[in-house]
Design a protein around this motif. Structure first.
Motif, PDB file in Angstrom:
ATOM      1  N   ARG A   1      19.588  -5.003  30.720  1.00  0.00           N
ATOM      2  CA  ARG A   1      20.499  -6.125  30.775  1.00  0.00           C
ATOM      3  C   ARG A   1      21.168  -6.357  29.426  1.00  0.00           C
ATOM      4  O   ARG A   1      22.315  -6.740  29.337  1.00  0.00           O
ATOM      5  N   VAL A   2      20.398  -6.110  28.349  1.00  0.00           N
ATOM      6  CA  VAL A   2      20.921  -6.379  27.009  1.00  0.00           C
ATOM      7  C   VAL A   2      21.972  -5.351  26.621  1.00  0.00           C
ATOM      8  O   VAL A   2      23.056  -5.678  26.165  1.00  0.00           O
ATOM      9  N   SER A   3      21.661  -4.079  26.792  1.00  0.00           N
ATOM     10  CA  SER A   3      22.545  -3.045  26.281  1.00  0.00           C
ATOM     11  C   SER A   3      23.469  -2.450  27.308  1.00  0.00           C
ATOM     12  O   SER A   3      24.524  -1.923  26.973  1.00  0.00           O
ATOM     13  N   GLY A   4      23.062  -2.509  28.570  1.00  0.00           N
ATOM     14  CA  GLY A   4      23.851  -1.864  29.598  1.00  0.00           C
ATOM     15  C   GLY A   4      23.685  -0.362  29.578  1.00  0.00           C
ATOM     16  O   GLY A   4      24.256   0.359  30.393  1.00  0.00           O
ATOM     17  N   GLN A   5      22.893   0.182  28.620  1.00  0.00           N
ATOM     18  CA  GLN A   5      22.710   1.624  28.501  1.00  0.00           C
ATOM     19  C   GLN A   5      21.252   1.934  28.226  1.00  0.00           C
ATOM     20  O   GLN A   5      20.921   2.858  27.511  1.00  0.00           O
ATOM     21  N   GLY A   6      20.340   1.112  28.776  1.00  0.00           N
ATOM     22  CA  GLY A   6      18.934   1.223  28.424  1.00  0.00           C
ATOM     23  C   GLY A   6      18.297   2.530  28.798  1.00  0.00           C
ATOM     24  O   GLY A   6      17.252   2.886  28.287  1.00  0.00           O
ATOM     25  N   SER A   7      18.916   3.301  29.722  1.00  0.00           N
ATOM     26  CA  SER A   7      18.286   4.532  30.166  1.00  0.00           C
ATOM     27  C   SER A   7      18.664   5.729  29.312  1.00  0.00           C
ATOM     28  O   SER A   7      18.184   6.828  29.529  1.00  0.00           O
ATOM     29  N   HIS A   8      19.575   5.548  28.349  1.00  0.00           N
ATOM     30  CA  HIS A   8      20.022   6.649  27.508  1.00  0.00           C
ATOM     31  C   HIS A   8      18.929   6.998  26.502  1.00  0.00           C
ATOM     32  O   HIS A   8      18.583   6.179  25.649  1.00  0.00           O
ATOM     33  N   PRO A   9      18.383   8.232  26.568  1.00  0.00           N
ATOM     34  CA  PRO A   9      17.257   8.595  25.680  1.00  0.00           C
ATOM     35  C   PRO A   9      17.572   8.393  24.212  1.00  0.00           C
ATOM     36  O   PRO A   9      16.745   7.910  23.441  1.00  0.00           O
ATOM     37  N   GLY A  10      18.799   8.785  23.776  1.00  0.00           N
ATOM     38  CA  GLY A  10      19.133   8.647  22.368  1.00  0.00           C
ATOM     39  C   GLY A  10      19.166   7.203  21.918  1.00  0.00           C
ATOM     40  O   GLY A  10      18.695   6.870  20.823  1.00  0.00           O
ATOM     41  N   LEU A  11      19.672   6.334  22.773  1.00  0.00           N
ATOM     42  CA  LEU A  11      19.735   4.922  22.420  1.00  0.00           C
ATOM     43  C   LEU A  11      18.357   4.272  22.459  1.00  0.00           C
ATOM     44  O   LEU A  11      18.086   3.344  21.700  1.00  0.00           O
ATOM     45  N   GLU A  12      17.491   4.748  23.325  1.00  0.00           N
ATOM     46  CA  GLU A  12      16.116   4.243  23.338  1.00  0.00           C
ATOM     47  C   GLU A  12      15.432   4.553  22.015  1.00  0.00           C
ATOM     48  O   GLU A  12      14.671   3.746  21.481  1.00  0.00           O
ATOM     49  N   ASP A  13      15.714   5.737  21.462  1.00  0.00           N
ATOM     50  CA  ASP A  13      15.132   6.110  20.173  1.00  0.00           C
ATOM     51  C   ASP A  13      15.692   5.227  19.067  1.00  0.00           C
ATOM     52  O   ASP A  13      14.956   4.785  18.173  1.00  0.00           O
ATOM     53  N   VAL A  14      16.984   4.940  19.115  1.00  0.00           N
ATOM     54  CA  VAL A  14      17.599   4.050  18.139  1.00  0.00           C
ATOM     55  C   VAL A  14      16.952   2.676  18.205  1.00  0.00           C
ATOM     56  O   VAL A  14      16.586   2.085  17.183  1.00  0.00           O
ATOM     57  N   ARG A  15      16.814   2.168  19.417  1.00  0.00           N
ATOM     58  CA  ARG A  15      16.199   0.850  19.594  1.00  0.00           C
ATOM     59  C   ARG A  15      14.768   0.833  19.047  1.00  0.00           C
ATOM     60  O   ARG A  15      14.381  -0.090  18.326  1.00  0.00           O
ATOM     61  N   ALA A  16      13.997   1.862  19.391  1.00  0.00           N
ATOM     62  CA  ALA A  16      12.595   1.904  18.972  1.00  0.00           C
ATOM     63  C   ALA A  16      12.473   1.967  17.458  1.00  0.00           C
ATOM     64  O   ALA A  16      11.640   1.274  16.854  1.00  0.00           O
ATOM     65  N   ARG A  17      13.327   2.777  16.821  1.00  0.00           N
ATOM     66  CA  ARG A  17      13.239   2.935  15.369  1.00  0.00           C
ATOM     67  C   ARG A  17      13.595   1.646  14.638  1.00  0.00           C
ATOM     68  O   ARG A  17      12.923   1.257  13.673  1.00  0.00           O
TER      69      ARG A  17
END
Length: 293
Positions: free
Chosen positions: A8-24
């Motif tokens: 809901r926040v990003s609209g792209q939560g399933s993108h693996p690269g963005l998940e890594d960005v978020r986690a880091r």
């Protein structure tokens, strides 16, 4: 935080690269808070600094969060989630069961059972107070809980409040299961007036320990004081501090004295207690199965 909330926040939560960005970046933000403490005044410049340190570019940040405020909301939700384990203090719970296994002979008499209860409370309360309220995760949780209402009303504050609420309920459920096992095992039960609802007891007990943890920051000498009481005769509840010269004494902390006061307000001896049944449970090993509600 549930995956759908991230989406809901990003609209792209399933993108693996963005998940890594978020986690880091969330990890770097968590490290910063644990090192210097929580500040609801974290500004955009600091967020940019944390992003650089996490190797996150401006473009990557914008793909995940619409603003620095959106990142802070996610960071605070993450901090609330991480506090769940620290507050429950699993080591204290397991150690309590192991200790009860060494005191099975005392469960045969009311005096012995009271002595076991007192010893468990005095030791566990002091240990829990020292370990839990000294945790950086707990300190962050406490600061966030007391200041989040200063945020303006809106989706971000609602999300953080929901994360705090989920963390609180998770803690309550863990401790409720623990008390439902421990108290009947040492011959005690919740007073009938509470209709077998342990949650008010859990909240009251936790409030004593965590409230003292907050106060300790300003008046540590008062909170960390200890007092000598006559050695427990099976009835001691921290009431009579008069001891004869040369008599054995026990040291009680403010945390333990406060905790026993809450315990005595909520529980009472179980008139239907069967020592043999409790002993059978203990000798079978660590019991982690809650009794039926």
């Amino acid at each position: 935080m549930p995956g759908e909330m991230w989406d809901r926040v990003s609209g792209q939560g399933s993108h693996p690269g963005l998940e890594d960005v978020r986690a880091r970046l969330l990890q770097r933000g968590t490290q910063h808070v644990e090192a210097v403490g929580l500040s609801l005044g974290i500004n955009a410049a600091l967020v940019e600094q944390l992003a650089r340190e996490a190797g996150v570019t401006t473009r990557q940040f914008a793909q995940v969060w619409a603003s620095a405020e959106a990142f802070l909301a996610d960071l605070f939700c993450e901090l609330a989630n991480q506090a769940r384990i620290d507050r429950a203090d699993t080591q204290t719970l397991l150690t309590t069961w192991q200790y009860l296994g060494m005191r099975v002979d005392d469960l045969h008499s009311p005096k012995g059972r009271r002595g076991v209860l007192i010893d468990v409370i005095r030791t566990a309360a002091e240990y829990n107070f020292d370990v839990v309220t000294a945790s950086s995760k707990w300190r962050t949780y406490a600061a966030l809980s007391t200041t989040i209402l200063s945020w303006p009303e809106g989706e971000a504050r609602d999300r953080v409040l929901e994360a705090l609420r989920a963390s609180e309920l998770s803690f309550v459920e863990t401790m409720e299961s623990f008390y439902r096992n421990v108290l009947p095992t040492v011959g005690y039960r919740l007073k009938p007036v509470f209709h077998n609802d342990y949650q008010p007891f859990v909240i009251a007990a936790a409030s004593v320990i965590e409230g003292l943890g907050i106060v300790r920051a300003t008046v540590p000498a008062l909170v960390e004081a200890h007092f000598e009481f006559p050695a427990d005769d099976g009835e001691h509840s921290g009431g009579d501090a008069t001891a004869e010269a040369g008599a054995a004494t026990e040291t009680w902390s403010v945390a333990a004295l406060s905790f026993i006061g809450v315990v005595d307000a909520f529980i009472e001896p179980d008139p239907e207690f069967v020592p043999e049944d409790a002993i059978a449970r203990l000798v079978g090993g660590v019991d982690v199965t809650p009794q039926a509600l």
